[in-house]
Design a protein around this motif. Sequence first.
Motif, PDB file in Angstrom:
ATOM      1  N   PHE A   1      38.927  -5.259 -55.176  1.00 18.80           N
ATOM      2  CA  PHE A   1      38.395  -4.995 -53.837  1.00 18.80           C
ATOM      3  C   PHE A   1      37.044  -5.661 -53.593  1.00 18.80           C
ATOM      4  CE2 PHE A   1      41.069  -0.964 -54.180  1.00 18.80           C
ATOM      5  CZ  PHE A   1      42.128  -1.521 -53.473  1.00 18.80           C
ATOM      6  N   ASN A   2      36.451  -6.258 -54.628  1.00 21.37           N
ATOM      7  CA  ASN A   2      35.201  -6.983 -54.386  1.00 21.37           C
ATOM      8  C   ASN A   2      35.456  -8.319 -53.698  1.00 21.37           C
ATOM      9  OD1 ASN A   2      36.460  -7.817 -56.771  1.00 21.37           O
ATOM     10  ND2 ASN A   2      34.583  -8.748 -57.537  1.00 21.37           N
ATOM     11  N   ASP A   3      36.592  -8.958 -54.033  1.00 19.81           N
ATOM     12  CA  ASP A   3      36.867 -10.248 -53.382  1.00 19.81           C
ATOM     13  C   ASP A   3      38.125 -10.212 -52.512  1.00 19.81           C
ATOM     14  OD1 ASP A   3      38.676 -10.154 -55.422  1.00 19.81           O
ATOM     15  OD2 ASP A   3      37.900 -11.870 -56.528  1.00 19.81           O
ATOM     16  N   TYR A   4      38.789  -9.071 -52.452  1.00 21.28           N
ATOM     17  CA  TYR A   4      39.852  -8.869 -51.461  1.00 21.28           C
ATOM     18  C   TYR A   4      39.405  -7.688 -50.615  1.00 21.28           C
ATOM     19  CZ  TYR A   4      44.334  -8.673 -49.144  1.00 21.28           C
ATOM     20  OH  TYR A   4      45.307  -8.713 -48.189  1.00 21.28           O
ATOM     21  N   PRO A   5      38.569  -7.934 -49.615  1.00 22.30           N
ATOM     22  CA  PRO A   5      37.903  -6.837 -48.929  1.00 22.30           C
ATOM     23  C   PRO A   5      38.834  -6.089 -47.964  1.00 22.30           C
ATOM     24  CG  PRO A   5      37.266  -8.914 -47.939  1.00 22.30           C
ATOM     25  CD  PRO A   5      38.179  -9.251 -49.087  1.00 22.30           C
ATOM     26  N   ILE A   6      38.866  -4.788 -48.110  1.00 20.38           N
ATOM     27  CA  ILE A   6      39.566  -3.902 -47.189  1.00 20.38           C
ATOM     28  C   ILE A   6      38.522  -3.364 -46.210  1.00 20.38           C
ATOM     29  CG2 ILE A   6      40.903  -1.745 -47.029  1.00 20.38           C
ATOM     30  CD1 ILE A   6      42.316  -3.922 -48.622  1.00 20.38           C
ATOM     31  N   ILE A   7      38.910  -3.228 -44.970  1.00 19.13           N
ATOM     32  CA  ILE A   7      37.960  -2.747 -43.965  1.00 19.13           C
ATOM     33  C   ILE A   7      37.370  -1.390 -44.372  1.00 19.13           C
ATOM     34  CG2 ILE A   7      39.663  -1.528 -42.531  1.00 19.13           C
ATOM     35  CD1 ILE A   7      38.234  -2.733 -40.066  1.00 19.13           C
TER      36      ILE A   7
END
Lengths: 733, 182
Positions: A664-670
Amino acid sequence: MQSSTTPLKPDVSRREFLKTSGGVALMITGTGLMPLSSVTSNANAATATSQNAITAWVELLKDGSLTIYSPATEMGQGSMSALPIIFAEEMDADWDKVTVKFAPQQPEVYGRPLFRGVSQMTFGSTGVMSYFPLLRQAGAQARYILLASVAKHLSVDSSELTTSPNKVIHASTGREFDYGDIVSFLDVPNVIPTIPDDQLKNPEDFRLIGKNLPRVDIPQKVNGTAQFAIDVRLPNMLYGMVERGRVHGAKPTLKNESAITSMDGVVGVYRLEHGVAVLAETMGSVFPAKHKLDIEWSDSKPTGFNSADAFALYEKILDGNDVPENIDGVESSKVLIDDGDLETTKANAAKTYRIDYKNDYVYHAQQEPLNSVVQVSADLSSAEVWIGTQNGTGAQEDIAKALGIAASKVTIHQQYLGGGFGRRTLSDYGVEAALLAKEVAPRPVKLTWSREDDLHYGMYRPATLQRMEAYTDEAGNLTGFSHIVVGDGERLIADGTDIHGYNVPNHKAEMHIVPHGIRVKHWRAVGHGTNKFAIECMIDEIAADQNIDPVEYRKRLLEPRALATLEKVASMANWGETLPEGRAQGVAFLERSNTLSSGICEISFDKDSGKIKVHHFWSAHDAGIVIQPDSVLAQIEGGVVMGLSSALDEQITIVNGEVQQSNFNDYPIIRMHELPESIETEILKSSAPPAGLGESSTPLVACAIANAFFTLTGKHLRHLPFTPDRVKQALST
Amino acid sequence: MVAYTIDITCQKIDITINNSHLLEAENMALVKININDKDEQIDVPEETHLLWAIREHLGLTGTKFSCGIGACGACTVHIDGVATRSCITPISAVTDGQKITTIEGLSSDNSHPLQEAWIEAQVPQCGYCQSGQIMHAAGLLNENSKPSKQEIVKHMSANLCRCGTYMRIAKAVEIAATSDEK
């Protein structure tokens, strides 16, 4: 009411199979009645009853409490509440006395007709829409049995009896029987008729359907007791993890087996076709062992593939003089839709528009990483599986095949799903655990994917290119259009190329399949997220070129029920009114799983950073009869949030076959601070059969944003996601 | 002495995980911890993260694993009342006197104002992140019993929810923060 996920315990001795009639079987136990629906023969029903103690929709106890079985899985969409409510409505059950349990995997009992057979799979927002008629009938039959029993007991005609929640009433003598009281003199008719539609409840008399009942699973989800597969702990359990190739399909060669097996707590290292597995005594020891694996990976299909270059190939396929089938990389081509006469329409067009739209790969990012717990018996003849799956029957079959045993020897214990979004209709994570559990049988194995595993070895919504060609007449009316989609995933990219809700007489859709070896899968709303993006943006581009307001332009094209959603949302958003400087609204319409949806967003953007801000999102939906209105609002709200996240930020990129993102650091979820100031939803009142709503709002978002951006700037966002770089690039064109 | 501070720079938000309330790790294999007001002894490798000790050794599975890098907050517990990401906290960093609270320790009967508010607002969808959301919100209310809407949004932006229940989370925190005014 309450919910329970306790596995069902066989108790064969108290059960007696009685009879079937017209697709209905009935069983009586010492504790109550259990009508069986969807049973097509005595043999099927007998098989069903021999597998599980409770194989029907409801159990009624003498104290009046009821257990209703929910055939679908629960991944947050609320089926576990909505489906039993439909049954309870027609049975006239007291909802406060209802406990809900997951039904076992028995499609012949709990499935509904779908495709070429019956299925219990939870997918495509089909739960309520496909179970509604079946569960009304089953509930009405349960009520019929209660009425018939009281009629016989009192020697009166059934027509003299009525029900109120959990009670049968004989009005003329004032006698009342609680449902629980009836158990002692329950008398089952030889034939249980199909209750005619006109004897089902009048929807105006619904007291559960259409009301807001608290969801049955929520109390367990605020105190940590809701059990997901990852929470299952069994005595003597081992912990497993698998290192899989960063390039999908690569084959491993382990270079340091002895270094791993000598590590503290490690039980063994196992080679799978697509990875290397480690089993250890604790979670604390399996992680370091996995990280220490030194694996050499073979090349495979995606080796050399760069996702950024895919579009050039797709364009070549569409631009070339050669037929696509002859171009290297194209596996097959297919005409999906060919309505009207597009050739003549094209020849007669006053104006032709040709526009390309693109989208990158996106990842499910369901918050519970994939996992399962499997125990194989010592003699390897049977298996028990604890898993959160959208497709329990598929898991049962796949695991049985992997173990070389019959599907009937695999017991699925369905758990809550920590998100599904389409990823969990395939149970590859159950098969892996089963293969490992077989190695150490009868010790149970909990297999956990790390977030990095879940992302790297994900199954993404495929990247596609849509080439749209639209034709208008002298008056600017859309007379027809052609939609060609190119990409990987066949049905995944074909989905959503339809134009349900629109009245456009000439329409052709085609696809060209280009396999890259990247794992791809259904992602919430499947192809609607990308194909509707192309259709809806194209309509706005034509409307603008014709100097017609995009809402007005759609009004000319939409069928009446669809139009009502557009008119509603236009009124909610005050469409057409002057907005503050730097703001604009954008509109979109689409149909998904029979739900008709119109959405409008209001945006601004920061010129320096290229960041788009969505201030408001309004949507109006016609989903037919709605079972749980608040649950529907929750689905729409969550769907909008997921739509925003995927439209603005989410992007899987692949370089030389390797997925570049990890977590989730480089595949950002809103996150919460990026939410619009308001998300407002209206559900139109409808007496039409229920439609599916869980995926309706997600695909509206990208179209509405791009259309608003176009109104605001005159520039086009034609490539999903609309990252700041792409926004700046669009502005500079 | 501060054990460690972790700054996770996501593309969208800077999250600072404050672990200054934790002390330098000491070598130990038999770990004594106080969890939900109960003294426990567990035999784990010292580098084991608190999350796994809680879930797999003590069986308190309400605290969830999701990202393992402190980016999503599904693993949030309290250490001495401070919301802490257990997936990046070595068990050895928790000292004898410190009190750990998990979702199971918040209340046994859904009677905590946040749990009541979560039910009232019908917040959870899949529910997987919600233990972490509630514990993170409880951490806020411990520091600031009357947070503004902006303070709620800022604080809760540290936790991810893929189902997109954010609007209802914000509403529920507001309900809980004003529950004593009813």
